[in-house]
Scaffold this motif. Structure first.
Motif, PDB file in Angstrom:
ATOM      1  N   ILE A  24       0.832  -1.212   0.000  1.00 26.93           N
ATOM      2  CA  ILE A  24       0.000   0.000   0.000  1.00 26.93           C
ATOM      3  C   ILE A  24       0.861   1.255   0.000  1.00 26.93           C
ATOM      4  O   ILE A  24       0.469   2.281  -0.547  1.00 26.93           O
ATOM      5  CB  ILE A  24      -1.024   0.004   1.156  1.00 26.93           C
ATOM      6  CG1 ILE A  24      -2.170   0.946   0.785  1.00 26.93           C
ATOM      7  CG2 ILE A  24      -0.375   0.387   2.479  1.00 26.93           C
ATOM      8  CD1 ILE A  24      -3.455   0.667   1.465  1.00 26.93           C
ATOM      9  N   GLY A  25       2.054   1.172   0.541  1.00 23.96           N
ATOM     10  CA  GLY A  25       2.960   2.314   0.536  1.00 23.96           C
ATOM     11  C   GLY A  25       3.455   2.691  -0.850  1.00 23.96           C
ATOM     12  O   GLY A  25       3.953   3.790  -1.056  1.00 23.96           O
ATOM     13  N   LEU A  27       1.452   2.920  -3.410  1.00 17.55           N
ATOM     14  CA  LEU A  27       0.327   3.527  -4.116  1.00 17.55           C
ATOM     15  C   LEU A  27       0.292   5.035  -3.924  1.00 17.55           C
ATOM     16  O   LEU A  27       0.723   5.554  -2.894  1.00 17.55           O
ATOM     17  CB  LEU A  27      -0.998   2.966  -3.592  1.00 17.55           C
ATOM     18  CG  LEU A  27      -1.249   1.474  -3.715  1.00 17.55           C
ATOM     19  CD1 LEU A  27      -2.603   1.147  -3.119  1.00 17.55           C
ATOM     20  CD2 LEU A  27      -1.168   1.023  -5.147  1.00 17.55           C
ATOM     21  N   ASP A  28      -0.268   5.730  -4.900  1.00 17.62           N
ATOM     22  CA  ASP A  28      -0.593   7.143  -4.735  1.00 17.62           C
ATOM     23  C   ASP A  28      -1.779   7.245  -3.785  1.00 17.62           C
ATOM     24  O   ASP A  28      -2.565   6.292  -3.635  1.00 17.62           O
ATOM     25  CB  ASP A  28      -0.985   7.765  -6.074  1.00 17.62           C
ATOM     26  CG  ASP A  28       0.177   7.825  -7.051  1.00 17.62           C
ATOM     27  OD1 ASP A  28       1.337   7.914  -6.593  1.00 17.62           O
ATOM     28  OD2 ASP A  28      -0.085   7.784  -8.269  1.00 17.62           O
ATOM     29  N   LEU A  29      -1.944   8.399  -3.160  1.00 18.03           N
ATOM     30  CA  LEU A  29      -3.117   8.616  -2.316  1.00 18.03           C
ATOM     31  C   LEU A  29      -4.385   8.428  -3.147  1.00 18.03           C
ATOM     32  O   LEU A  29      -4.436   8.814  -4.315  1.00 18.03           O
ATOM     33  CB  LEU A  29      -3.096  10.008  -1.706  1.00 18.03           C
ATOM     34  CG  LEU A  29      -2.027  10.244  -0.641  1.00 18.03           C
ATOM     35  CD1 LEU A  29      -2.082  11.685  -0.162  1.00 18.03           C
ATOM     36  CD2 LEU A  29      -2.183   9.290   0.526  1.00 18.03           C
ATOM     37  N   THR A  32      -6.211   2.284  -5.104  1.00 22.76           N
ATOM     38  CA  THR A  32      -6.671   1.079  -4.421  1.00 22.76           C
ATOM     39  C   THR A  32      -5.820  -0.123  -4.792  1.00 22.76           C
ATOM     40  O   THR A  32      -5.166  -0.146  -5.835  1.00 22.76           O
ATOM     41  CB  THR A  32      -8.137   0.771  -4.772  1.00 22.76           C
ATOM     42  OG1 THR A  32      -8.258   0.607  -6.189  1.00 22.76           O
ATOM     43  CG2 THR A  32      -9.076   1.853  -4.278  1.00 22.76           C
ATOM     44  N   CYS A  50      -6.867  -1.867   8.574  1.00 22.67           N
ATOM     45  CA  CYS A  50      -7.328  -0.637   7.920  1.00 22.67           C
ATOM     46  C   CYS A  50      -7.711   0.419   8.944  1.00 22.67           C
ATOM     47  O   CYS A  50      -7.361   1.594   8.784  1.00 22.67           O
ATOM     48  CB  CYS A  50      -8.501  -0.935   6.992  1.00 22.67           C
ATOM     49  SG  CYS A  50      -8.044  -1.839   5.496  1.00 22.67           S
ATOM     50  N   ARG A  53      -4.471   1.744  10.677  1.00 27.59           N
ATOM     51  CA  ARG A  53      -3.571   2.477   9.789  1.00 27.59           C
ATOM     52  C   ARG A  53      -4.267   3.586   9.011  1.00 27.59           C
ATOM     53  O   ARG A  53      -3.680   4.176   8.100  1.00 27.59           O
ATOM     54  CB  ARG A  53      -2.904   1.513   8.805  1.00 27.59           C
ATOM     55  CG  ARG A  53      -2.078   0.452   9.470  1.00 27.59           C
ATOM     56  CD  ARG A  53      -0.871   1.076  10.117  1.00 27.59           C
ATOM     57  NE  ARG A  53      -0.044   0.021  10.694  1.00 27.59           N
ATOM     58  CZ  ARG A  53       0.733   0.193  11.731  1.00 27.59           C
ATOM     59  NH1 ARG A  53       0.806   1.366  12.316  1.00 27.59           N
ATOM     60  NH2 ARG A  53       1.446  -0.792  12.195  1.00 27.59           N
ATOM     61  N   GLN A  55      -6.654   3.529   6.777  1.00 28.07           N
ATOM     62  CA  GLN A  55      -6.902   3.227   5.367  1.00 28.07           C
ATOM     63  C   GLN A  55      -8.359   2.798   5.238  1.00 28.07           C
ATOM     64  O   GLN A  55      -9.008   2.480   6.232  1.00 28.07           O
ATOM     65  CB  GLN A  55      -5.958   2.130   4.865  1.00 28.07           C
ATOM     66  CG  GLN A  55      -4.493   2.377   5.130  1.00 28.07           C
ATOM     67  CD  GLN A  55      -3.946   3.674   4.543  1.00 28.07           C
ATOM     68  OE1 GLN A  55      -4.476   4.241   3.602  1.00 28.07           O
ATOM     69  NE2 GLN A  55      -2.872   4.169   5.131  1.00 28.07           N
ATOM     70  N   ARG A  73      -8.365   1.169  -0.093  1.00 24.09           N
ATOM     71  CA  ARG A  73      -7.965   2.455  -0.656  1.00 24.09           C
ATOM     72  C   ARG A  73      -6.958   3.117   0.280  1.00 24.09           C
ATOM     73  O   ARG A  73      -7.165   3.170   1.482  1.00 24.09           O
ATOM     74  CB  ARG A  73      -9.167   3.382  -0.822  1.00 24.09           C
ATOM     75  CG  ARG A  73      -8.801   4.731  -1.440  1.00 24.09           C
ATOM     76  CD  ARG A  73      -9.996   5.682  -1.584  1.00 24.09           C
ATOM     77  NE  ARG A  73     -11.291   5.067  -1.770  1.00 24.09           N
ATOM     78  CZ  ARG A  73     -11.784   4.638  -2.941  1.00 24.09           C
ATOM     79  NH1 ARG A  73     -11.074   4.752  -4.048  1.00 24.09           N
ATOM     80  NH2 ARG A  73     -12.975   4.096  -3.006  1.00 24.09           N
ATOM     81  N   ARG A  74      -5.869   3.644  -0.298  1.00 27.74           N
ATOM     82  CA  ARG A  74      -4.879   4.359   0.495  1.00 27.74           C
ATOM     83  C   ARG A  74      -5.382   5.772   0.787  1.00 27.74           C
ATOM     84  O   ARG A  74      -5.674   6.540  -0.118  1.00 27.74           O
ATOM     85  CB  ARG A  74      -3.550   4.448  -0.247  1.00 27.74           C
ATOM     86  CG  ARG A  74      -2.519   5.162   0.588  1.00 27.74           C
ATOM     87  CD  ARG A  74      -1.182   5.214  -0.039  1.00 27.74           C
ATOM     88  NE  ARG A  74      -0.293   5.964   0.853  1.00 27.74           N
ATOM     89  CZ  ARG A  74       0.873   6.433   0.493  1.00 27.74           C
ATOM     90  NH1 ARG A  74       1.333   6.222  -0.727  1.00 27.74           N
ATOM     91  NH2 ARG A  74       1.597   7.105   1.361  1.00 27.74           N
ATOM     92  N   THR A  76      -3.776   7.657   3.601  1.00 28.94           N
ATOM     93  CA  THR A  76      -2.686   8.424   4.217  1.00 28.94           C
ATOM     94  C   THR A  76      -1.349   7.974   3.668  1.00 28.94           C
ATOM     95  O   THR A  76      -1.202   6.907   3.139  1.00 28.94           O
ATOM     96  CB  THR A  76      -2.660   8.251   5.735  1.00 28.94           C
ATOM     97  OG1 THR A  76      -2.438   6.868   6.050  1.00 28.94           O
ATOM     98  CG2 THR A  76      -3.950   8.719   6.364  1.00 28.94           C
TER      99      THR A  76
END
Length: 76
Positions: A24-25, A27-29, A32, A50, A53, A55, A73-74, A76
């Motif tokens: 997940i790190g 990914l862009d904000l 998904t 989730c 963290r 998310q 979905r990211r 933060t």
């Protein structure tokens, strides 16, 4: 459509969550990813991760081949 699909089927706790956290790190904000997991612990672990963290667990669905797909979905 998800940016990544992480196939953690056949892996037991805590490996699906470790893979989710690692990917997940990347990914862009607001992007998904989908985590595929067949470990029964993932049903509790993914929503808890989730929340902890900050998310978003967007959806879950049963996979036709067994296990569950978790759309995250990211934020933060």
């Amino acid at each position: 459509m998800a940016a990544f699909t992480v196939d953690a089927r056949g892996r037991r706790c805590p490996l699906p969550i470790i893979e989710l956290a690692r990917r997940i790190g990347e990914l862009d904000l607001a992007a998904t990813l989908v985590l595929w997991a067949d470990d029964p612990a993932a049903d509790l672990d993914v929503p808890a991760w989730c929340r902890m963290r900050a998310q978003e667990l967007v959806a879950t669905r049963a996979l036709p081949t067994g296990g569950t797909a978790y759309l995250v979905r990211r934020l933060t």
